[in-house]
Design a protein around this motif. Structure first.
Motif, PDB file in Angstrom:
ATOM      1  N   SER A   8       0.826  -1.220   0.000  1.00 50.74           N
ATOM      2  CA  SER A   8       0.000   0.000   0.000  1.00 50.74           C
ATOM      3  C   SER A   8       0.854   1.261   0.000  1.00 50.74           C
ATOM      4  O   SER A   8       0.411   2.324  -0.444  1.00 50.74           O
ATOM      5  N   ILE A   9       2.079   1.179   0.518  1.00 53.56           N
ATOM      6  CA  ILE A   9       3.002   2.314   0.508  1.00 53.56           C
ATOM      7  C   ILE A   9       4.267   1.875  -0.202  1.00 53.56           C
ATOM      8  O   ILE A   9       4.935   0.924   0.222  1.00 53.56           O
ATOM      9  N   SER A  10       4.590   2.555  -1.293  1.00 54.17           N
ATOM     10  CA  SER A  10       5.803   2.220  -2.036  1.00 54.17           C
ATOM     11  C   SER A  10       6.761   3.406  -2.019  1.00 54.17           C
ATOM     12  O   SER A  10       6.364   4.557  -1.820  1.00 54.17           O
ATOM     13  N   ARG A  58       6.053   5.914  -5.183  1.00 58.05           N
ATOM     14  CA  ARG A  58       4.787   6.644  -5.179  1.00 58.05           C
ATOM     15  C   ARG A  58       4.642   7.545  -3.948  1.00 58.05           C
ATOM     16  O   ARG A  58       4.125   8.653  -4.052  1.00 58.05           O
ATOM     17  N   HIS A  59       5.138   7.121  -2.795  1.00 57.45           N
ATOM     18  CA  HIS A  59       4.851   7.831  -1.557  1.00 57.45           C
ATOM     19  C   HIS A  59       6.076   8.447  -0.885  1.00 57.45           C
ATOM     20  O   HIS A  59       6.009   9.565  -0.365  1.00 57.45           O
ATOM     21  N   ILE A  60       7.198   7.747  -0.874  1.00 56.95           N
ATOM     22  CA  ILE A  60       8.367   8.202  -0.121  1.00 56.95           C
ATOM     23  C   ILE A  60       9.247   9.136  -0.945  1.00 56.95           C
ATOM     24  O   ILE A  60       9.708  10.172  -0.454  1.00 56.95           O
ATOM     25  N   GLU A  99       2.952  12.748   6.805  1.00 59.27           N
ATOM     26  CA  GLU A  99       4.243  12.387   6.210  1.00 59.27           C
ATOM     27  C   GLU A  99       5.048  11.499   7.159  1.00 59.27           C
ATOM     28  O   GLU A  99       5.660  10.507   6.741  1.00 59.27           O
ATOM     29  N   THR A 119       3.529   8.076   7.178  1.00 59.09           N
ATOM     30  CA  THR A 119       3.805   7.351   5.933  1.00 59.09           C
ATOM     31  C   THR A 119       5.214   6.763   5.941  1.00 59.09           C
ATOM     32  O   THR A 119       5.419   5.597   5.590  1.00 59.09           O
ATOM     33  N   LYS A 166       5.448   3.891   8.524  1.00 60.37           N
ATOM     34  CA  LYS A 166       4.741   2.689   8.077  1.00 60.37           C
ATOM     35  C   LYS A 166       5.518   2.012   6.956  1.00 60.37           C
ATOM     36  O   LYS A 166       5.610   0.776   6.914  1.00 60.37           O
ATOM     37  N   TRP A 167       6.083   2.805   6.051  1.00 59.00           N
ATOM     38  CA  TRP A 167       6.863   2.236   4.946  1.00 59.00           C
ATOM     39  C   TRP A 167       8.060   1.446   5.481  1.00 59.00           C
ATOM     40  O   TRP A 167       8.351   0.331   5.014  1.00 59.00           O
TER      41      TRP A 167
END
Length: 458
Positions: free
Chosen positions: A57-59, A62-64, A130, A133, A136-137
């Motif tokens: 769900s967190i890549s 895309r997110h970091i 942030e 995120t 969690k990543w």
């Protein structure tokens, strides 16, 4: 982690990274670095660190990656002064535990201003989402994802900047002696243009980012006066050089920040850039060749910007106590006031002190006597000085008072005190001396300026 800092005022940057953090953090950081460097990266092609964890769900891409690009890469890239390069997935994932440590303790990104003054566009504070995120990543296994997801290339996040329109080169190199002492060096760049040149960004480029500390410059046309950047910053009011169009500053980690459309200043057809450069200690001999990059405004400038330097050396400012001397083994507070002579719009502000600085506050007192805070730095840090870009511009009414209050710690308990034992310290350019300066980037006020935002950067 650091976001781009702009160039129109002097400030000091992260050339002394480890002085800016507690010794326990230094020990922990070194332990993590040494431990991780002895262990091969076993994450595999998909970027998993924990077997059995397969939350996609967190890549990274895309997110970091967008957070890293926004908050960190100005300093933490192969071209920046930071000790860790965070421009690739491999480097970010390899240093994940270090990243988690510093962001959850708010050591990084460095941001000293509290929340009770003006709102600043370049605020380097990770939001709660942030932080969640990133944590969690890391907890879920550092999933890489596909670079196509968010347009970030698989090799690096560092974006190429546009080419400057004018590049000024030094006639000869600066020599930095390897004697573990700081040094101050000066040079002058001459320029000549075919026509009046509209400028909206200036950048200083150094080849020695690890020891470069900061620079100050003055851009001016031909003049019978010879006034240095030092004299500007100390507020020496014996000079009246109307040829000066801009003063500015640079520190490692700073890029060039463009003015909002229509704002900027004009380069004289013939003139010079006087540059004063401060290097931190180096154990080995080095050379440095500085360049000045100047960018042309894309559209005509209708709002010419200039500066106000509220400084302890200017007799027109009300300094209390009037003698700027900091006695040994003492805490001393100074207050400085500047009377605003006409209606102005403020685009950015920059506080400045040296190693004895303890705290710093600037406020504005309106003509009706109401005082409001501009900026408060409760824990001054010489290694992390910024220019603060106003998220929305501010109107300074004619008759207002700019009030600056600062406290200095000249005791042995100040671990950054350059003198041991403490000595009497007076005003001066070198960091063993002291300064109390507040610089404002301004333009004449027009109705509606309060709605303008500063958001165009590279």
């Amino acid at each position: 982690m650091s976001k781009t800092r702009s160039l129109f005022f002097p400030f000091c940057g992260p050339s002394k990274y480890l002085k800016a953090v507690p010794s326990l953090f230094v020990l922990a950081a070194l332990t993590i670095i040494l431990f991780s460097s002895c262990n091969p990266d076993k994450r595999g092609n998909k970027g998993w660190i924990n077997a059995g964890k397969n939350d996609t769900s967190i890549s990274y891409y895309r997110h970091i990656a967008p957070i890293i690009a926004e908050r960190c890469l100005t300093c933490h890239s192969d071209r920046g002064p930071g000790p860790i390069n965070l421009s690739t997935y491999a480097n970010v994932s390899f240093n994940a535990e270090m990243i988690r440590y510093v962001i959850n303790r708010h050591i990084m990104p460095p941001w000293l201003a509290d929340e009770h003054g003006w709102d600043f566009a370049n605020k380097r504070v990770l939001s709660k989402p942030e932080l969640e995120t990133i944590n969690k990543w890391i907890n879920n296994g550092l999933y890489k994802g596909d670079s196509i997801d968010n347009g970030f290339g698989a090799k690096s996040l560092v974006m190429e900047k546009p080419a400057p329109d004018i590049v000024l080169h030094m006639d000869k190199h600066f020599f930095i002696k390897g004697d573990n002492r700081e040094s101050f060096q000066k040079t002058t760049f001459s320029f000549e243009t075919d026509s009046l040149f509209a400028v909206d960004a200036v950048e200083i480029v150094s080849k020695q980012m690890k020891v470069a500390h900061h620079a100050a410059y003055v851009i001016k046309g031909q003049s019978k006066f010879s006034r240095s950047a030092e004299e500007f910053l100390l507020g020496n009011d014996l000079f009246q050089d109307t040829s000066v169009v801009m003063i500015g500053g640079w520190a490692p980690g700073a890029g060039a920040t463009r003015f909002p459309e229509g704002f900027g200043f004009y380069l004289p057809k013939k003139g010079e850039v006087d540059l004063e450069f401060h290097y931190g200690p180096s154990p080995v001999d080095l050379t440095d060749s500085i360049e000045v990059h100047i960018y042309r405004a894309k559209k005509p400038i209708t709002r010419t910007c200039t500066f106000i330097s509220v400084a302890n050396g200017d007799s027109s400012n009300k300094l209390s106590p009037p003698l700027f001397e900091i006695q040994p083994n003492s805490f001393q507070k100074f207050t400085m006031q500047y009377a605003v002579k006409k209606d102005l719009t403020v685009l950015a502000v920059a506080p400045h002190m040296h190693y004895l600085g303890k705290n710093y506050r600037a406020s504005v007192i309106s003509p009706d006597g109401q005082e409001s805070q501009i900026i408060n730095l409760a824990h001054w840090n010489f290694s992390w000085q910024d220019q603060y870009l106003c998220k929305t511009f501010h109107h300074l009414e004619k008759g207002s008072i700019i009030k600056v209050e600062a406290e200095f710690d000249n005791t042995k308990d100040n671990l950054r005190n350059p003198n041991s034992p403490p000595k009497l310290v007076r005003s001066g350019w070198e960091s063993k001396s002291e300064m109390l300066v507040f610089i404002l980037l301004v333009t004449p006020y027009q109705s509606g300026d309060e709605a303008i935002t500063w958001k165009s950067e590279f």
